[in-house]
Design an enzyme around this catalytic site. Sequence first.
Site, PDB file in Angstrom:
ATOM      1  N   GLU A 132       0.885  -1.175   0.000  1.00 35.37           N
ATOM      2  CA  GLU A 132       0.000   0.000   0.000  1.00 35.37           C
ATOM      3  C   GLU A 132       0.912   1.212   0.000  1.00 35.37           C
ATOM      4  O   GLU A 132       1.539   1.526   1.009  1.00 35.37           O
ATOM      5  CB  GLU A 132      -0.880  -0.018   1.259  1.00 35.37           C
ATOM      6  N   CYS A 157      -2.341   8.813   2.949  1.00 36.17           N
ATOM      7  CA  CYS A 157      -2.036   8.351   1.589  1.00 36.17           C
ATOM      8  C   CYS A 157      -3.152   8.658   0.609  1.00 36.17           C
ATOM      9  O   CYS A 157      -2.902   8.870  -0.566  1.00 36.17           O
ATOM     10  CB  CYS A 157      -1.763   6.855   1.620  1.00 36.17           C
TER      11      CYS A 157
HETATM   12  P1  NAD Z   1       8.754   4.960   4.025  1.00 33.56           P
HETATM   13  O1  NAD Z   1       8.613   4.035   2.887  1.00 33.56           O
HETATM   14  O2  NAD Z   1       9.977   5.750   4.125  1.00 33.56           O
HETATM   15  O3  NAD Z   1       8.607   4.166   5.389  1.00 33.56           O
HETATM   16  C1  NAD Z   1       7.462   3.404   5.697  1.00 33.56           C
HETATM   17  C2  NAD Z   1       7.852   2.438   6.798  1.00 33.56           C
HETATM   18  O4  NAD Z   1       8.732   1.458   6.269  1.00 33.56           O
HETATM   19  C3  NAD Z   1       8.610   3.113   7.935  1.00 33.56           C
HETATM   20  O5  NAD Z   1       8.132   2.610   9.146  1.00 33.56           O
HETATM   21  C4  NAD Z   1      10.047   2.719   7.687  1.00 33.56           C
HETATM   22  O6  NAD Z   1      10.780   2.655   8.884  1.00 33.56           O
HETATM   23  C5  NAD Z   1       9.881   1.359   7.074  1.00 33.56           C
HETATM   24  N1  NAD Z   1      11.003   0.925   6.223  1.00 33.56           N
HETATM   25  C6  NAD Z   1      11.875   1.695   5.539  1.00 33.56           C
HETATM   26  N2  NAD Z   1      12.744   0.901   4.866  1.00 33.56           N
HETATM   27  C7  NAD Z   1      12.411  -0.377   5.121  1.00 33.56           C
HETATM   28  C8  NAD Z   1      12.927  -1.645   4.717  1.00 33.56           C
HETATM   29  N3  NAD Z   1      13.969  -1.743   3.903  1.00 33.56           N
HETATM   30  N4  NAD Z   1      12.327  -2.749   5.181  1.00 33.56           N
HETATM   31  C9  NAD Z   1      11.252  -2.673   5.982  1.00 33.56           C
HETATM   32  N5  NAD Z   1      10.730  -1.495   6.407  1.00 33.56           N
HETATM   33  C10 NAD Z   1      11.297  -0.368   5.980  1.00 33.56           C
HETATM   34  O7  NAD Z   1       7.465   5.891   3.996  1.00 33.56           O
HETATM   35  P2  NAD Z   1       7.152   7.114   4.943  1.00 33.56           P
HETATM   36  O8  NAD Z   1       7.582   8.337   4.252  1.00 33.56           O
HETATM   37  O9  NAD Z   1       7.606   6.879   6.327  1.00 33.56           O
HETATM   38  O10 NAD Z   1       5.550   7.005   4.940  1.00 33.56           O
HETATM   39  C11 NAD Z   1       4.775   7.783   4.148  1.00 33.56           C
HETATM   40  C12 NAD Z   1       4.482   7.081   2.831  1.00 33.56           C
HETATM   41  O11 NAD Z   1       3.612   6.006   3.068  1.00 33.56           O
HETATM   42  C13 NAD Z   1       3.771   7.974   1.834  1.00 33.56           C
HETATM   43  O12 NAD Z   1       4.300   7.759   0.559  1.00 33.56           O
HETATM   44  C14 NAD Z   1       2.349   7.493   1.895  1.00 33.56           C
HETATM   45  O13 NAD Z   1       1.595   7.754   0.747  1.00 33.56           O
HETATM   46  C15 NAD Z   1       2.524   6.044   2.150  1.00 33.56           C
HETATM   47  N6  NAD Z   1       1.326   5.477   2.741  1.00 33.56           N
HETATM   48  C16 NAD Z   1       0.543   4.665   1.976  1.00 33.56           C
HETATM   49  C17 NAD Z   1      -0.648   4.162   2.496  1.00 33.56           C
HETATM   50  C18 NAD Z   1      -1.564   3.292   1.668  1.00 33.56           C
HETATM   51  O14 NAD Z   1      -2.440   2.641   2.237  1.00 33.56           O
HETATM   52  N7  NAD Z   1      -1.428   3.254   0.358  1.00 33.56           N
HETATM   53  C19 NAD Z   1      -1.011   4.477   3.798  1.00 33.56           C
HETATM   54  C20 NAD Z   1      -0.186   5.294   4.535  1.00 33.56           C
HETATM   55  C21 NAD Z   1       0.993   5.778   4.010  1.00 33.56           C
END
Ligand code: NAD
Length: 527
Positions: A264, A298
């Site tokens: 997601e 998101c």
């Molecule tokens: P991000 O991808 O940087 O991080 C998301 C999560 O993943 C964090 O908790 C981070 O610590 C973790 N992470 C980072 N690298 C990882 C790895 N290699 N392995 C496992 N986990 C890892 O995103 P962000 O900036 O923290 O969050 C915001 C983003 O999330 C935005 O792009 C938003 O649109 C998206 N989002 C999508 C949805 C949806 O349902 N489509 C919902 C909420 C947020």
Amino acid sequence: MTATMTPAQATPGFALDPERVRTWAELVVCSREPEHFEVRTPMSGEVIATLPLSTPEDAERAVTAARSSQKRWAATTFEARRDILLRFHDLLLDGQSELLDLVQLESGKARSQAHEEVADTAIVARHYALTAEKTLRPRRRAGAYPVLTQSIESYLPKGVVGIVSPWNYPLSLAITDAIPALMAGNAVVLRPDMQGSLTALAVVHLLHEAGLPDGALEVVLGRGSTVGNAVLEHADYVCFTGSTATGRRIAQAAGERLVGCSMELGGKNSLYVAADADLDRAVPGAVRACFASAGQLCISTERVIVHEKVYDAFVPRFAAAAAALRMGSALTYGYDLGSLASAEQLEAVTRHVDDAVAKGATVLSGGRPRPDLGPFAYEATVLSGVTAEMACRNEETFGPVVSVYRVASDDEAVALANDTEYGLNASVWTRDVRRGRALAARIRTGTVNINEGYAAAWGSVAAPMGGMKASGIGRRHGDEGILRFTESQNVTAQRLLPIAPVFGMDDEKFAKTLTSALRALKASRRA
Ligand code: NAD
């Protein structure tokens, strides 16, 4: 495991109960002498608690422990699992005040938007508690030979589902994927974002209070790139919510291991105000769509597309309504716009607005940080004159920043809505719902809301939600939201006669008989 806390002075009179924090910290899978990390609230920048850190080895250990508990959990009846989730539903609503505080303290969002998370979690718990058995019931399927071949399709749990959740919806996104995974008989290992860990632990604690047995849901805390990664590397199914960039890497690793995944990811969502829109509804609806959770959602809107017939009537009212939002940081209702979640978020939002203004965009409202209201507070910002050279035209801002575009026709609106690499959510405002549905069918997003920004499709959890294009793979909610956590299995019994020549038939005669039978079967199905 130990946990300490200090009062959150951002919120006079409020202090986390150290005993509660200690109880929650007991849930973390970590070593006896773990390192700790500080949880800071974006409302004031102060430390509100310290929590134990897991290591990647702890994450692997958590998956192994979950794998051995999973068989016991899968042996429980649907009825038993349903009762736990329905009790959880009630505990959640009864205990919402503490959870609302935690969501606000960790994310900085306004209380009404924290309540969306409580409501969403309750809706998802009730939905899967009451529907999982029916969705996952074994089904008779037509066999190769009528009567002689009896086929049953059933759904087995994947095993251990690894969940990595982000910081923006610390309650909802930590637990609403775990709920269907558990209902389907999986064990879960959850790595919530570090800035969401208190909320995640509190809600897992509530599930235990509701009767979830130990081992069915393990929690590890730590950085995504190390601890989160270790969970996903060992899980039997990978469930990730976050940015597209990270999602691509995680999906690649899941592909390498040939385990299933749902992603997601990000969005650059549009909202179209058609020529026949009811502006009295569209103005407040668009404001909610753009600025709920300070745009750190998101599915929130970052592009508002307005038909030229209503542009001059809509845009000034929309900008004025954005400027009139009640901004503030307090653990009470009464504010519309809270704080951004972190210094990184403030930096990203400021960069997008400054870049757009430097390249000629006009600020119709907002456009400034508000340190007087909190270290990361930023105004609801409406821009016009945004062009392709500006970062905020195509990149996800993930903040309270929206640009408005004038179009001359529905066709132009659809083309603009689709002019993005993302495909998560869209919104269409029109008095004619049939016309709205026809437009929706041409918009390449996983959800389209008609006369609502995001909450209608998101809250309708019997139907799926998720992203097309770079916004993800797979769906949460609906039947797909639980089926993804299962392996379908086809068990077919052959009765009386084999699928081979019988009664001394040679191969050629058998082939002829089978050919005639196939023709007859087709004719009988069409009759
Ligand atoms: P991000 O991808 O940087 O991080 C998301 C999560 O993943 C964090 O908790 C981070 O610590 C973790 N992470 C980072 N690298 C990882 C790895 N290699 N392995 C496992 N986990 C890892 O995103 P962000 O900036 O923290 O969050 C915001 C983003 O999330 C935005 O792009 C938003 O649109 C998206 N989002 C999508 C949805 C949806 O349902 N489509 C919902 C909420 C947020």
